[in-house]
Design a protein around this motif. Structure first.
Motif, PDB file in Angstrom:
ATOM      1  N   THR A  62     -12.153   2.827  22.082  1.00  0.00           N
ATOM      2  CA  THR A  62     -11.271   1.894  22.781  1.00  0.00           C
ATOM      3  C   THR A  62     -11.452   0.468  22.269  1.00  0.00           C
ATOM      4  O   THR A  62     -10.471  -0.258  22.068  1.00  0.00           O
ATOM      5  CB  THR A  62     -11.541   1.953  24.298  1.00  0.00           C
ATOM      6  N   ASP A  63     -12.699   0.061  22.047  1.00  0.00           N
ATOM      7  CA  ASP A  63     -12.931  -1.315  21.619  1.00  0.00           C
ATOM      8  C   ASP A  63     -12.487  -1.576  20.183  1.00  0.00           C
ATOM      9  O   ASP A  63     -12.437  -2.723  19.733  1.00  0.00           O
ATOM     10  CB  ASP A  63     -14.385  -1.727  21.822  1.00  0.00           C
ATOM     11  N   ALA A  64     -12.115  -0.540  19.441  1.00  0.00           N
ATOM     12  CA  ALA A  64     -11.605  -0.713  18.086  1.00  0.00           C
ATOM     13  C   ALA A  64     -10.101  -0.994  18.081  1.00  0.00           C
ATOM     14  O   ALA A  64      -9.542  -1.342  17.040  1.00  0.00           O
ATOM     15  CB  ALA A  64     -11.902   0.523  17.238  1.00  0.00           C
ATOM     16  N   TRP A  65      -9.448  -0.854  19.233  1.00  0.00           N
ATOM     17  CA  TRP A  65      -8.008  -1.128  19.332  1.00  0.00           C
ATOM     18  C   TRP A  65      -7.829  -2.637  19.454  1.00  0.00           C
ATOM     19  O   TRP A  65      -8.108  -3.231  20.493  1.00  0.00           O
ATOM     20  CB  TRP A  65      -7.390  -0.408  20.524  1.00  0.00           C
ATOM     21  N   GLU A  66      -7.384  -3.257  18.360  1.00  0.00           N
ATOM     22  CA  GLU A  66      -7.213  -4.700  18.323  1.00  0.00           C
ATOM     23  C   GLU A  66      -5.887  -5.070  17.658  1.00  0.00           C
ATOM     24  O   GLU A  66      -5.871  -5.684  16.584  1.00  0.00           O
ATOM     25  CB  GLU A  66      -8.371  -5.353  17.571  1.00  0.00           C
ATOM     26  N   PRO A  67      -4.775  -4.720  18.278  1.00  0.00           N
ATOM     27  CA  PRO A  67      -3.495  -5.068  17.661  1.00  0.00           C
ATOM     28  C   PRO A  67      -3.291  -6.587  17.684  1.00  0.00           C
ATOM     29  O   PRO A  67      -3.862  -7.292  18.518  1.00  0.00           O
ATOM     30  CB  PRO A  67      -2.471  -4.352  18.534  1.00  0.00           C
ATOM     31  N   ARG A  68      -2.492  -7.043  16.746  1.00  0.00           N
ATOM     32  CA  ARG A  68      -2.134  -8.457  16.695  1.00  0.00           C
ATOM     33  C   ARG A  68      -0.617  -8.523  16.587  1.00  0.00           C
ATOM     34  O   ARG A  68       0.069  -7.659  17.112  1.00  0.00           O
ATOM     35  CB  ARG A  68      -2.847  -9.129  15.532  1.00  0.00           C
ATOM     36  N   ASP A  69      -0.103  -9.517  15.912  1.00  0.00           N
ATOM     37  CA  ASP A  69       1.346  -9.617  15.766  1.00  0.00           C
ATOM     38  C   ASP A  69       1.821  -8.513  14.813  1.00  0.00           C
ATOM     39  O   ASP A  69       1.024  -7.945  14.053  1.00  0.00           O
ATOM     40  CB  ASP A  69       1.746 -11.002  15.248  1.00  0.00           C
ATOM     41  N   PRO A  70       3.113  -8.170  14.862  1.00  0.00           N
ATOM     42  CA  PRO A  70       3.612  -7.057  14.051  1.00  0.00           C
ATOM     43  C   PRO A  70       3.303  -7.170  12.557  1.00  0.00           C
ATOM     44  O   PRO A  70       2.990  -6.173  11.906  1.00  0.00           O
ATOM     45  CB  PRO A  70       5.119  -7.067  14.314  1.00  0.00           C
ATOM     46  N   SER A  71       3.351  -8.361  12.008  1.00  0.00           N
ATOM     47  CA  SER A  71       3.063  -8.540  10.588  1.00  0.00           C
ATOM     48  C   SER A  71       1.602  -8.215  10.279  1.00  0.00           C
ATOM     49  O   SER A  71       1.311  -7.493   9.314  1.00  0.00           O
ATOM     50  CB  SER A  71       3.383  -9.978  10.173  1.00  0.00           C
ATOM     51  N   ALA A  72       0.696  -8.711  11.086  1.00  0.00           N
ATOM     52  CA  ALA A  72      -0.731  -8.416  10.892  1.00  0.00           C
ATOM     53  C   ALA A  72      -1.005  -6.932  11.115  1.00  0.00           C
ATOM     54  O   ALA A  72      -1.827  -6.336  10.410  1.00  0.00           O
ATOM     55  CB  ALA A  72      -1.576  -9.268  11.838  1.00  0.00           C
ATOM     56  N   ASN A  73      -0.328  -6.329  12.074  1.00  0.00           N
ATOM     57  CA  ASN A  73      -0.500  -4.898  12.321  1.00  0.00           C
ATOM     58  C   ASN A  73      -0.045  -4.084  11.110  1.00  0.00           C
ATOM     59  O   ASN A  73      -0.680  -3.083  10.756  1.00  0.00           O
ATOM     60  CB  ASN A  73       0.278  -4.462  13.562  1.00  0.00           C
ATOM     61  N   ALA A  74       1.046  -4.518  10.469  1.00  0.00           N
ATOM     62  CA  ALA A  74       1.539  -3.811   9.279  1.00  0.00           C
ATOM     63  C   ALA A  74       0.521  -3.891   8.145  1.00  0.00           C
ATOM     64  O   ALA A  74       0.315  -2.917   7.421  1.00  0.00           O
ATOM     65  CB  ALA A  74       2.875  -4.393   8.837  1.00  0.00           C
ATOM     66  N   VAL A  75      -0.132  -5.032   8.017  1.00  0.00           N
ATOM     67  CA  VAL A  75      -1.147  -5.197   6.975  1.00  0.00           C
ATOM     68  C   VAL A  75      -2.333  -4.270   7.248  1.00  0.00           C
ATOM     69  O   VAL A  75      -2.803  -3.562   6.353  1.00  0.00           O
ATOM     70  CB  VAL A  75      -1.602  -6.669   6.880  1.00  0.00           C
ATOM     71  N   THR A  76      -2.811  -4.259   8.491  1.00  0.00           N
ATOM     72  CA  THR A  76      -3.950  -3.405   8.834  1.00  0.00           C
ATOM     73  C   THR A  76      -3.574  -1.936   8.698  1.00  0.00           C
ATOM     74  O   THR A  76      -4.378  -1.120   8.230  1.00  0.00           O
ATOM     75  CB  THR A  76      -4.463  -3.725  10.246  1.00  0.00           C
ATOM     76  N   ALA A  77      -2.356  -1.591   9.077  1.00  0.00           N
ATOM     77  CA  ALA A  77      -1.886  -0.209   8.918  1.00  0.00           C
ATOM     78  C   ALA A  77      -1.892   0.183   7.442  1.00  0.00           C
ATOM     79  O   ALA A  77      -2.329   1.287   7.086  1.00  0.00           O
ATOM     80  CB  ALA A  77      -0.492  -0.056   9.514  1.00  0.00           C
ATOM     81  N   ALA A  78      -1.435  -0.703   6.576  1.00  0.00           N
ATOM     82  CA  ALA A  78      -1.438  -0.413   5.144  1.00  0.00           C
ATOM     83  C   ALA A  78      -2.870  -0.225   4.639  1.00  0.00           C
ATOM     84  O   ALA A  78      -3.120   0.648   3.797  1.00  0.00           O
ATOM     85  CB  ALA A  78      -0.739  -1.542   4.378  1.00  0.00           C
ATOM     86  N   ALA A  79      -3.798  -0.995   5.167  1.00  0.00           N
ATOM     87  CA  ALA A  79      -5.202  -0.849   4.772  1.00  0.00           C
ATOM     88  C   ALA A  79      -5.743   0.505   5.230  1.00  0.00           C
ATOM     89  O   ALA A  79      -6.448   1.178   4.468  1.00  0.00           O
ATOM     90  CB  ALA A  79      -6.032  -1.995   5.348  1.00  0.00           C
ATOM     91  N   PHE A  80      -5.404   0.912   6.459  1.00  0.00           N
ATOM     92  CA  PHE A  80      -5.833   2.241   6.921  1.00  0.00           C
ATOM     93  C   PHE A  80      -5.250   3.331   6.028  1.00  0.00           C
ATOM     94  O   PHE A  80      -5.926   4.310   5.710  1.00  0.00           O
ATOM     95  CB  PHE A  80      -5.415   2.480   8.375  1.00  0.00           C
ATOM     96  N   ARG A  81      -4.003   3.178   5.613  1.00  0.00           N
ATOM     97  CA  ARG A  81      -3.390   4.177   4.729  1.00  0.00           C
ATOM     98  C   ARG A  81      -4.104   4.217   3.375  1.00  0.00           C
ATOM     99  O   ARG A  81      -4.288   5.282   2.795  1.00  0.00           O
ATOM    100  CB  ARG A  81      -1.904   3.903   4.563  1.00  0.00           C
ATOM    101  N   GLN A  82      -4.524   3.064   2.882  1.00  0.00           N
ATOM    102  CA  GLN A  82      -5.262   3.045   1.628  1.00  0.00           C
ATOM    103  C   GLN A  82      -6.621   3.721   1.787  1.00  0.00           C
ATOM    104  O   GLN A  82      -7.042   4.480   0.913  1.00  0.00           O
ATOM    105  CB  GLN A  82      -5.435   1.611   1.119  1.00  0.00           C
ATOM    106  N   LEU A  83      -7.285   3.481   2.915  1.00  0.00           N
ATOM    107  CA  LEU A  83      -8.565   4.155   3.165  1.00  0.00           C
ATOM    108  C   LEU A  83      -8.377   5.671   3.198  1.00  0.00           C
ATOM    109  O   LEU A  83      -9.209   6.418   2.672  1.00  0.00           O
ATOM    110  CB  LEU A  83      -9.186   3.669   4.474  1.00  0.00           C
TER     111      LEU A  83
END
Length: 93
Positions: A62-83
């Motif tokens: 639960t404490d790992a859920w740290e969404p931000r604005d949509p643009s930042a979320n897209a960047v983090t999502a892309a990083a997760f996809r790369q991982l």
């Protein structure tokens, strides 16, 4: 998402650094055998802002859920996809 909406690789690299520092290391990611990294990316892409509620599908603590604005979320999502892509490449060795 159009090409203009795609996150910049430098931003993705910064997000990868943050994720790895938060414990998403190669060794930890290699234990994620059920699509957890891709599911995290999906969850962040769907988040509408910093106050978005944690989806039931969120695969991590639960404490790992740290969404931000949509643009930042897209960047983090892309990083997760790369991982996830890196994890799969190591699994094929």
């Amino acid at each position: 998402m159009t090409e203009d909406d795609m996150p910049d690789q430098a931003d993705i690299d910064d997000a990868l650094t943050r994720l790895r520092a938060a414990g998403y290391t190669d060794a930890a990611n290699d234990q994620q055998l059920y699509g957890e990294l891709a599911r995290a990316a999906d969850c962040l892409e769907a988040a509408e802002g910093a106050d978005s509620p944690m989806p039931r599908r969120w695969p991590f603590a639960t404490d790992a859920w740290e969404p931000r604005d949509p643009s930042a979320n897209a960047v983090t999502a892309a990083a997760f996809r790369q991982l996830e892509a890196e994890r799969r490449a190591r699994a094929d060795l």
